[in-house]
Motif scaffolding. Structure first.
Motif, PDB file in Angstrom:
ATOM      1  N   ARG A 110       0.819  -1.369  -0.032  1.00 33.90           N
ATOM      2  CA  ARG A 110       0.212  -0.222  -0.107  1.00 33.90           C
ATOM      3  C   ARG A 110       0.833   1.199  -0.030  1.00 33.90           C
TER       4      ARG A 110
ATOM      5  N   SER B 110      -2.170  -0.145  -9.631  1.00 26.08           N
ATOM      6  CA  SER B 110      -3.683   0.416  -9.557  1.00 26.08           C
ATOM      7  C   SER B 110      -4.053   0.562  -7.856  1.00 26.08           C
ATOM      8  N   LYS B 111      -3.472  -0.219  -7.220  1.00 27.08           N
ATOM      9  CA  LYS B 111      -3.983  -0.441  -5.700  1.00 27.08           C
ATOM     10  C   LYS B 111      -3.160   0.293  -4.768  1.00 27.08           C
ATOM     11  N   THR B 112      -2.153   1.063  -5.197  1.00 27.22           N
ATOM     12  CA  THR B 112      -0.982   1.277  -3.967  1.00 27.22           C
ATOM     13  C   THR B 112      -1.420   3.056  -4.000  1.00 27.22           C
ATOM     14  N   VAL B 113      -0.849   3.507  -2.859  1.00 24.34           N
ATOM     15  CA  VAL B 113      -1.152   4.981  -2.697  1.00 24.34           C
ATOM     16  C   VAL B 113      -0.678   5.792  -3.794  1.00 24.34           C
TER      17      VAL B 113
ATOM     18  N   GLU C   7      -2.811   5.567  -6.951  1.00 26.81           N
ATOM     19  CA  GLU C   7      -3.992   6.289  -6.802  1.00 26.81           C
ATOM     20  C   GLU C   7      -3.805   7.618  -6.851  1.00 26.81           C
ATOM     21  N   ASN C   8      -2.667   8.314  -6.659  1.00 28.70           N
ATOM     22  CA  ASN C   8      -2.121   9.568  -6.721  1.00 28.70           C
ATOM     23  C   ASN C   8      -1.822  10.096  -7.931  1.00 28.70           C
TER      24      ASN C   8
END
Lengths: 89, 271
Positions: free
Chosen positions: B133, B161-164, B167-168
């Motif tokens: 994450r 796709s699913k890491t912080v 997402e940024n």
């Protein structure tokens, strides 16, 4: 490639080929938006503009065939609207 | 600034824990301040591989739930004073591993260490997604074998796709670490070659760890292989990988067919 080399080449090239085909397929599926979800949402939006129905009584199915795929939409409509539909047609 | 690195793979048994221990130790041997975190709640093993299994008092879940303070749970390695371990819980409920809790622990560790290395559990469930994450970089451990390569590809998708960072709109820096490589079997066409794996996964190579009895010996005695036998082929490969992780350009050496002799220079530049 000589026959000798082909005979000797081992199973690694097979592993590599199988992976290339499989991963091309899996990567495609991963990046695609949820096609069925989008179809469902848009089809229901159109129909609900004209006919009331319960969202739970809707079934949408996509069957992928070798040459042809079928999209099956099954919507249960309450009885009163049968008359309106018949008149419209 | 601290670097958060996840060691991940999807598939189990490919060498994540071994590699976490070896790379963590190698970085510490370079003078970096390192903490390795075991995210495998219920099946912890990093403590055992590091020879610290009898020194575990508090664990990651204890810190998250507030039972212990972070410094109480950190175990300092007896051989390397720069190397610390934050063990996983062995018995507690996996649900105690919360996203907020992990974020807080990582934030606190960032102020104390140069490197935070997260040893991911196998699979793609909660433990694995939480381990990746907060990662700035990821080391994807892969064996040259079909199921491992496929799972690595899946994990690469999750990292994007699913890491912080993802997402940024940023990218997690990805590195491939190929472990259990048998040069002779690859030469005979029995095992995929390094080129095969790189072509399929198109991820920069961090290192190639040859199959070696030294790796098993190291875990048997509870010591990272970079400490137990620093001159062995796998230890040298881990030292090189650690230097590449620090941003150094180190020529990639493909383990050659002659056992124990590294002589074939690999043309590809590292990450």
């Amino acid at each position: 490639m000589t026959l000798f080399k082909m005979f000797r080449r081992g199973s690694a090239p097979i592993a590599r080929e199988r992976l290339q085909i499989l991963l091309a397929h899996e990567r495609g599926a991963r990046n695609q938006p949820d096609l069925l979800g989008i179809l469902r949402e848009e089809i229901l939006a159109v129909i609900s503009r004209h006919v009331p129905f319960e969202p739970d009584k809707v079934q949408i199915k996509l069957d992928r065939g070798k040459s042809v795929s079928t999209l099956e939409v099954d919507i249960e409509i309450p009885n009163g609207f049968g008359v309106a539909l018949a008149k419209a047609s | 600034m601290a670097n958060v690195v996840v060691v991940t793979s999807g598939k189990g048994g490919v060498g994540k824990t071994t590699s976490t221990a070896a790379l963590g130790a190698a970085l510490a041997q370079h003078g970096e301040k390192v903490v390795v975190i075991d995210f495998d709640v219920g099946l912890r093993n990093l403590d055992l591989v590091l020879g610290a299994e009898r020194r575990v008092v508090f664990d990651l879940i204890n810190v998250i739930t507030g039972v212990a303070k972070l410094p109480q749970a950190l175990i300092r390695d007896k051989r390397l004073e720069n190397l610390h371990l934050l063990p996983a819980s062995q018995t507690r409920d996996k649900d105690a591993l919360t996203e907020d809790g992990v974020a807080k622990v990582i934030d606190e560790l960032r102020t104390k260490f140069d490197w935070i290395i997260c040893d991911s559990p196998a699979g793609i469930e909660r433990g694995a997604t939480l381990a990746m994450r907060h990662a700035d970089a990821a080391i994807i451990v892969t064996n040259p074998e079909v199921s491992s390569v496929r799972d690595s590809d899946r994990i690469i998708g999750l990292l994007d796709s699913k890491t912080v960072k993802a997402e940024n709109g940023e990218r997690v820096e990805k590195h491939l670490l190929i472990t259990r490589y048998h040069p002779s079997r690859a030469a005979r066409g029995e095992m995929m070659t390094i080129e095969d794996v790189l072509e399929i996964l198109s991820t920069p190579l961090l290192g190639i760890i040859p199959e070696s009895e030294e790796v098993l010996r190291a875990s048997n005695i509870g010591s990272p292989v970079t400490l137990s036998n620093a001159l062995s082929a796998p230890a040298r490969a881990y030292f090189d990988a650690a230097r590449r992780l620090r941003g150094e350009v180190v020529p990639m050496i493909v383990p050659s067919e002659n056992k124990g002799i590294f002589n074939k220079l690999f043309g590809r530049k590292a990450a």
